[in-house]
Design an enzyme around this catalytic site. Structure first.
Site, PDB file in Angstrom:
ATOM      1  N   ASP A  18       0.861  -1.171   0.000  1.00 24.78           N
ATOM      2  CA  ASP A  18       0.000   0.000   0.000  1.00 24.78           C
ATOM      3  C   ASP A  18       0.909   1.236   0.000  1.00 24.78           C
ATOM      4  OD1 ASP A  18      -2.227   1.722   0.542  1.00 24.78           O
ATOM      5  OD2 ASP A  18      -1.736   1.593   2.685  1.00 24.78           O
ATOM      6  N   ASP A  20      -0.055   5.139   0.974  1.00 26.60           N
ATOM      7  CA  ASP A  20      -0.229   6.095   2.088  1.00 26.60           C
ATOM      8  C   ASP A  20      -0.246   5.384   3.444  1.00 26.60           C
ATOM      9  OD1 ASP A  20      -0.466   8.062   0.129  1.00 26.60           O
ATOM     10  OD2 ASP A  20      -2.664   7.967   0.109  1.00 26.60           O
TER      11      ASP A  20
HETATM   12 MG   LIG Z   1      -2.856   3.219   3.407  1.00 21.65          MG
END
Ligand SMILES: [Mg+2]
Length: 191
Positions: A18, A20
């Protein structure tokens, strides 16, 4: 050697990350809308450089519905990706490709995590990817759901964002990508 190191050393594993809250500092409840807003999480580039040696492929899978909402343009996201990839290169790290789901939550359920679309795209681009020999690293239950539905091992980064009803989807938990990398590369479990 710890159990996870032992497991992935046996065959070619891939790593799904992922963005962020894992690679970069989470932008609160908003979006990273320009390269200037993108700030690497402490130690994440060094972590990536270390993890490169262990995985056949490293992919980034990120939901960015800020584009669908009109808060940024696709070209802004492309500029952010260019900044990321050049930072990654300079750090001696490697990411095969960044996949982004830019549609709105309500109309992009296949491509957006926890939908499988970005993983399926990656598997098409890189036939060496096997989901049951992959690890998904993320900071929300959406990431955990995405990974576990595809048969991946899941790694949760950080403290929150996962309701207790989703705990069973989490295989490993670390405070940061750096801690995960230390565990994988050096076998060190940080407190
Ligand atoms: Mg995230």
């Amino acid at each position: 050697m710890n159990e996870l190191q032992r497991q992935i050393s046996r065959s070619n594993w891939s790593l799904f990350l992922d963005r962020d809250g894992v690679l970069n500092v989470r932008p609160g409840n908003g979006y990273v809308v320009s390269p200037q807003h993108f700030q690497w999480a402490e130690g994440s580039l060094e972590a990536l450089a270390g993890l490169k040696k262990m995985f056949r492929h490293i992919l980034v899978v990120t939901n960015q519905q800020g584009v669908g909402k009109g808060l940024m343009q696709a070209s802004d996201l492309e500029a952010i990706n260019r900044k990321m990839l050049s930072g990654i290169r300079e750090a001696g790290a490697h990411v095969d490709k960044i996949y982004s789901a830019t549609g709105l939550r309500k109309c992009d359920s296949f491509l957006r995590k926890p939908g499988p679309g970005m993983a399926l795209e990656a598997a098409e681009d890189f036939p060496g990817i096997c989901f049951t020999r992959s690890i998904m690293v993320g900071d929300t239950f959406t990431d955990m759901l995405f990974g576990s539905r595809l048969g991946m091992l899941t790694v949760l980064i950080g403290q929150g964002n996962v309701p207790s009803s989703y705990y069973h989807l989490v295989d490993y938990r670390f405070a940061s990508l750096r801690d995960f990398a230390n565990f994988m590369v050096k076998g060190i479990q940080n407190p």
